[in-house]
Design a protein around this motif. Structure first.
Motif, PDB file in Angstrom:
ATOM      1  N   THR A  28       0.911  -1.187  -0.280  1.00  0.00           N
ATOM      2  CA  THR A  28      -0.007   0.207   0.063  1.00  0.00           C
ATOM      3  C   THR A  28       0.889   1.133   0.042  1.00  0.00           C
ATOM      4  O   THR A  28       1.867   1.080   0.429  1.00  0.00           O
ATOM      5  CB  THR A  28      -0.907   0.069   1.225  1.00  0.00           C
ATOM      6  OG1 THR A  28      -0.218   0.309   2.387  1.00  0.00           O
ATOM      7  CG2 THR A  28      -1.723  -1.333   1.348  1.00  0.00           C
ATOM      8  N   ILE A  29       0.449   2.253  -0.338  1.00  0.00           N
ATOM      9  CA  ILE A  29       1.152   3.691  -0.520  1.00  0.00           C
ATOM     10  C   ILE A  29       1.539   4.031   0.825  1.00  0.00           C
ATOM     11  O   ILE A  29       2.513   4.497   1.145  1.00  0.00           O
ATOM     12  CB  ILE A  29       0.264   4.707  -1.146  1.00  0.00           C
ATOM     13  CG1 ILE A  29       1.290   5.837  -1.634  1.00  0.00           C
ATOM     14  CG2 ILE A  29      -0.970   4.981  -0.573  1.00  0.00           C
ATOM     15  CD1 ILE A  29       0.632   7.010  -2.331  1.00  0.00           C
ATOM     16  N   THR A  30       0.560   3.769   1.768  1.00  0.00           N
ATOM     17  CA  THR A  30       1.072   4.130   3.181  1.00  0.00           C
ATOM     18  C   THR A  30       2.195   3.605   3.652  1.00  0.00           C
ATOM     19  O   THR A  30       2.930   3.900   4.676  1.00  0.00           O
ATOM     20  CB  THR A  30      -0.296   3.872   4.210  1.00  0.00           C
ATOM     21  OG1 THR A  30      -1.365   4.430   3.720  1.00  0.00           O
ATOM     22  CG2 THR A  30      -0.144   4.107   5.622  1.00  0.00           C
ATOM     23  N   GLN A  31       2.454   2.149   3.439  1.00  0.00           N
ATOM     24  CA  GLN A  31       3.484   1.426   4.028  1.00  0.00           C
ATOM     25  C   GLN A  31       4.566   1.054   3.095  1.00  0.00           C
ATOM     26  O   GLN A  31       5.589   0.717   3.543  1.00  0.00           O
ATOM     27  CB  GLN A  31       3.109  -0.080   4.326  1.00  0.00           C
ATOM     28  CG  GLN A  31       1.973   0.080   5.620  1.00  0.00           C
ATOM     29  CD  GLN A  31       1.676  -1.304   6.290  1.00  0.00           C
ATOM     30  OE1 GLN A  31       0.629  -1.469   6.637  1.00  0.00           O
ATOM     31  NE2 GLN A  31       2.719  -2.201   6.139  1.00  0.00           N
ATOM     32  N   TYR A  32       4.548   1.718   1.915  1.00  0.00           N
ATOM     33  CA  TYR A  32       5.486   1.478   0.800  1.00  0.00           C
ATOM     34  C   TYR A  32       6.796   2.271   1.445  1.00  0.00           C
ATOM     35  O   TYR A  32       6.843   3.418   1.438  1.00  0.00           O
ATOM     36  CB  TYR A  32       5.065   2.134  -0.548  1.00  0.00           C
ATOM     37  CG  TYR A  32       6.100   1.972  -1.599  1.00  0.00           C
ATOM     38  CD1 TYR A  32       6.383   0.884  -2.165  1.00  0.00           C
ATOM     39  CD2 TYR A  32       6.756   3.025  -1.692  1.00  0.00           C
ATOM     40  CE1 TYR A  32       7.686   0.736  -3.020  1.00  0.00           C
ATOM     41  CE2 TYR A  32       7.875   2.862  -2.756  1.00  0.00           C
ATOM     42  CZ  TYR A  32       8.350   1.928  -3.227  1.00  0.00           C
ATOM     43  OH  TYR A  32       9.434   1.781  -4.057  1.00  0.00           O
ATOM     44  N   LYS A  33       7.779   1.498   1.236  1.00  0.00           N
ATOM     45  CA  LYS A  33       9.167   2.014   1.363  1.00  0.00           C
ATOM     46  C   LYS A  33      10.210   1.608   0.303  1.00  0.00           C
ATOM     47  O   LYS A  33      10.035   0.321   0.056  1.00  0.00           O
ATOM     48  CB  LYS A  33      10.038   1.505   2.531  1.00  0.00           C
ATOM     49  CG  LYS A  33       8.972   1.501   4.021  1.00  0.00           C
ATOM     50  CD  LYS A  33       9.746   1.215   5.099  1.00  0.00           C
ATOM     51  CE  LYS A  33       9.799  -0.127   5.270  1.00  0.00           C
ATOM     52  NZ  LYS A  33       8.343  -0.704   5.382  1.00  0.00           N
ATOM     53  N   THR A  34      10.931   2.786  -0.295  1.00  0.00           N
ATOM     54  CA  THR A  34      11.487   2.409  -1.574  1.00  0.00           C
ATOM     55  C   THR A  34      13.011   1.250  -1.154  1.00  0.00           C
ATOM     56  O   THR A  34      13.571   1.646  -0.114  1.00  0.00           O
ATOM     57  CB  THR A  34      12.326   3.403  -2.357  1.00  0.00           C
ATOM     58  OG1 THR A  34      11.320   4.612  -2.576  1.00  0.00           O
ATOM     59  CG2 THR A  34      13.162   3.259  -3.336  1.00  0.00           C
ATOM     60  N   PRO A  35      13.000   0.437  -1.593  1.00  0.00           N
ATOM     61  CA  PRO A  35      14.142  -0.567  -1.167  1.00  0.00           C
ATOM     62  C   PRO A  35      15.464   0.197  -1.450  1.00  0.00           C
ATOM     63  O   PRO A  35      15.832   0.507  -2.434  1.00  0.00           O
ATOM     64  CB  PRO A  35      13.853  -1.865  -2.219  1.00  0.00           C
ATOM     65  CG  PRO A  35      12.548  -1.719  -2.570  1.00  0.00           C
ATOM     66  CD  PRO A  35      12.184  -0.290  -2.694  1.00  0.00           C
ATOM     67  N   ILE A  36      16.310   0.001  -0.306  1.00  0.00           N
ATOM     68  CA  ILE A  36      17.427   0.638  -0.393  1.00  0.00           C
ATOM     69  C   ILE A  36      18.283  -0.147  -1.315  1.00  0.00           C
ATOM     70  O   ILE A  36      19.051   0.637  -2.214  1.00  0.00           O
ATOM     71  CB  ILE A  36      18.048   0.845   0.990  1.00  0.00           C
ATOM     72  CG1 ILE A  36      17.353   1.804   1.976  1.00  0.00           C
ATOM     73  CG2 ILE A  36      19.685   1.046   1.001  1.00  0.00           C
ATOM     74  CD1 ILE A  36      17.840   2.038   3.174  1.00  0.00           C
ATOM     75  N   CYS A  37      18.148  -1.403  -1.060  1.00  0.00           N
ATOM     76  CA  CYS A  37      19.075  -2.210  -2.250  1.00  0.00           C
ATOM     77  C   CYS A  37      18.069  -3.082  -3.142  1.00  0.00           C
ATOM     78  O   CYS A  37      17.206  -3.762  -2.450  1.00  0.00           O
ATOM     79  CB  CYS A  37      20.039  -3.428  -1.378  1.00  0.00           C
ATOM     80  SG  CYS A  37      21.373  -2.436  -0.335  1.00  0.00           S
ATOM     81  N   MET A  38      17.923  -2.527  -4.208  1.00  0.00           N
ATOM     82  CA  MET A  38      16.841  -2.933  -5.286  1.00  0.00           C
ATOM     83  C   MET A  38      17.378  -4.534  -5.675  1.00  0.00           C
ATOM     84  O   MET A  38      18.343  -4.719  -5.996  1.00  0.00           O
ATOM     85  CB  MET A  38      16.813  -2.106  -6.483  1.00  0.00           C
ATOM     86  CG  MET A  38      15.803  -2.294  -7.457  1.00  0.00           C
ATOM     87  SD  MET A  38      14.187  -2.116  -6.547  1.00  0.00           S
ATOM     88  CE  MET A  38      13.848  -0.302  -6.429  1.00  0.00           C
ATOM     89  N   LYS A  39      16.295  -5.262  -5.460  1.00  0.00           N
ATOM     90  CA  LYS A  39      16.349  -6.751  -5.766  1.00  0.00           C
ATOM     91  C   LYS A  39      15.278  -7.241  -7.267  1.00  0.00           C
ATOM     92  O   LYS A  39      15.561  -8.107  -7.579  1.00  0.00           O
ATOM     93  CB  LYS A  39      15.943  -7.606  -4.870  1.00  0.00           C
ATOM     94  CG  LYS A  39      17.055  -7.416  -3.520  1.00  0.00           C
ATOM     95  CD  LYS A  39      16.426  -8.237  -2.260  1.00  0.00           C
ATOM     96  CE  LYS A  39      17.467  -8.114  -1.277  1.00  0.00           C
ATOM     97  NZ  LYS A  39      16.917  -9.035   0.120  1.00  0.00           N
TER      98      LYS A  39
END
Length: 584
Positions: A546-557
């Motif tokens: 959800t947009i509320t809990q979304y966090k951009t991954p620091i290390c993209m997998k």
């Protein structure tokens, strides 16, 4: 508010905080009681019976029940989700599941949910509200401009519902049946929160907030990243919002009928004066301080700004004229952990006082020589680093969170922890390990380079690129102009300097392989088009986040996300330094 009413409010707040004071004073006894209750309820579940033979004893629990990760308990969770009895894991009914955001991996995890979880969540939120009222006056009668979003819940094959933590709470009776003028006095009607379209919901949140600008005393979202997105959305859509206010008519593209009807009531008739005022502020060259300019009575911002959210702090400082940033609590889909008892402290100084009544907590010492030491909540040592182990009522036992915390102090008899990093987030192309903490410190140093320029770092992620030899670190940056809405003008020399500073921030192990052995290539920054990271967010939302809990991954997998990033690259620059790290 008069002085006498301020005193009455403080007296009331102190009374309401007494429960929290009591549990923080009696942490050891409460923790023992929590474990005893959990084991009494659950010792005969299929999972625990294989270790405890139905005996609810603390020492036997510590001796026999193993430490586990999600992969260890996943088969049991899936069996319950598929329709088997909940007594595989829990002696009480499992009412559904919480789905994690999935931004740390490719897919969100499911965690069993019971009624006690939402009750504990409500207790934590109310405690945070009382702590804020104790430290900041003049906010009791105002409203929050809150960027809350939900997503329609899904169901497992057995028909049990699952959704995100935020959606679970916002759709609960605790939230829906809240009394008026309490902690949840919001500018937006609930129909905006429940609108299934995030774009329509964001637009209506802003419109309601603008119309009630004089009543707004705080701006809030679960994560700082959501607030940054909201301000950028306002920057891109303020002309249309002003047009709606000026005409008293909501844009035709807001199609959700329930949302449209409720927002139209708040919009009321035409308001030319308000539209002109907002237009005047938004039309200025710089958006520095835009939050306080549009919402002048705002006392603070409420949002989690610890961990990976820390890198949004400079951006929020820019947009808010450095309003206090209150990071209220530490929570997850597994359990609630703690609250910030000093809400007005600086983001870098935030620690969370654990709540001993919500779950049973143990702590695995993080030791460089791999010494295995597990202690109870009240036995942690000041300054030491630990990974929390969670045993909750709904079926997790000695579950390894993967978070690394540092003990910073004690509140009464309960320890306080600073979030340091997640164990699973790291870069490596050879034999080195660059942690989340090191990456975030490197980003802070790079922001200092950008400070004197017209550029702001809005979003980033990174990968260890081993497609060529030697492998090297690649950072994807989305930059924004402080004075323009179009793609910013990029200065290659400045970006190379940023590359150098990021690389110099890394540790000596990295530099041994980088400069001495040549096993690691020069660090690279790839600048992407504006809006690229919104497209990345859309990918994860399509998978259940959800947009509320979304966090951009620091290390993209995610390969899909990396493809989007690569298609959006505007500029590529490499470090040209051969110097050792800044720590040397």
């Amino acid at each position: 508010m008069s002085l006498s009413s301020d005193i009455k409010v403080n007296e009331s707040v102190d009374e309401k905080l007494k429960v929290f004071e009591d549990i923080s004073l009696n942490a050891k006894q409460i923790q023992d009681n929590v474990l005893k209750e959990i084991l009494t309820l659950n010792a005969n579940t299929e999972y625990l019976r294989s270790f405890l033979n139905g005996i609810s004893d603390k020492e036997l629990f510590k001796k026999k029940v193993p430490l586990v990760t999600y992969e260890d308990v996943k088969p049991y969770i899936e069996r319950v989700a598929d329709g088997e009895s909940c007594d595989l894991l829990s002696g009480k009914p499992i009412t559904g599941f919480l789905q994690s955001s999935g931004t740390s991996g490719e897919k969100g995890k499911l965690f069993p949910l019971d009624n006690k979880f939402v009750e504990n969540l409500m207790f934590m939120i109310q405690t945070c509200s009382f702590l804020r009222r104790k430290h900041v006056g003049g906010t009791v009668h105002g409203k929050q401009l809150a960027f809350h979003f939900t997503k329609p819940e899904s169901t497992t094959p057995s028909g049990l519902p699952y959704s995100s933590l935020s959606t679970t709470f916002l759709t609960s009776d605790y939230f829906k049946n809240r009394p008026p003028n309490n902690v949840f006095s919001l500018t937006s009607p609930d129909q905006v929160i429940f609108c299934p379209d995030n774009i329509q919901s964001m637009y209506c949140h802003l419109l309601c907030g603008l119309v009630q600008r004089d009543e707004v005393v705080s701006v809030t979202a679960t994560f700082a990243s959501v607030l940054v997105r909201a301000i950028i959305f306002l920057e891109n859509n303020w002309k249309e919002l002003c047009s709606n206010i000026r005409s008293g008519q909501l844009s035709n593209w807001i199609k959700d009928p329930i949302c449209r009807r409720s927002v139209s009531l708040i919009l009321g008739g035409p308001n030319l004066e308000l539209a002109d005022l907002i237009e005047q502020e938004c039309n200025q060259t710089s958006w520095k301080g835009i939050i306080t300019r549009i919402w002048p009575n705002t006392k603070y911002i409420i949002s989690i700004v610890t961990g990976q959210m820390a890198h949004y702090v400079p951006t929020l400082d820019f947009y808010s004229n450095k309003l206090p940033l209150i990071s209220p609590f530490y929570a997850s889909s597994e359990t609630m952990f703690g609250v910030n008892v000093n809400p007005l402290c600086k983001p870098l100084d935030v620690s969370y006082t654990f709540m001993p009544n919500v779950s049973y907590f143990e702590f695995l010492l993080v030791d460089e020589v791999n010494k295995v030491e597990i202690v109870d909540l009240v036995d942690v040592k000041l300054g030491f680093y630990y990974e929390p182990l969670v045993t909750n009522y709904a079926g997790l036992y000695r579950y390894r969170m993967g978070d690394i915390l540092q003990v910073t102090g004690f509140y009464n008899n309960t320890p306080q922890f600073k979030f340091v990093q997640r164990r699973s987030v790291a870069l490596s192309v050879h034999l080195e390990t660059t942690t989340e903490e090191q990456i975030l410190k490197a980003m802070t140093n790079a922001r200092n380079v950008l400070e004197s320029s017209d550029l702001m770092l809005i979003e980033f992620t990174c990968v260890a690129d081993t497609s060529s030899d030697p492998g090297h670190y690649v950072f994807y940056w989305e930059l924004k102009s402080k004075t323009k809405t179009a793609d910013p003008e990029l200065d290659n020399e400045l970006l190379v300097e940023c590359c150098n500073v990021v690389e110099k921030s890394l540790d000596n192990v990295y530099w041994n392989y980088r400069s001495k052995d040549g096993r690691i290539g020069a660090l690279e920054i790839r600048v992407v088009k504006q809006g690229t990271f919104d497209s990345i967010m859309d990918i994860y939302i399509s998978r259940g986040a959800t947009i509320t809990q979304y966090k951009t991954p620091i290390c993209m997998k995610s390969d899909e996300a990396l493809t989007v990033l690569e298609r959006s690259v505007l500029v590529r620059v490499f470090s040209n330094t051969s110097e050792p790290s800044l720590h040397s």
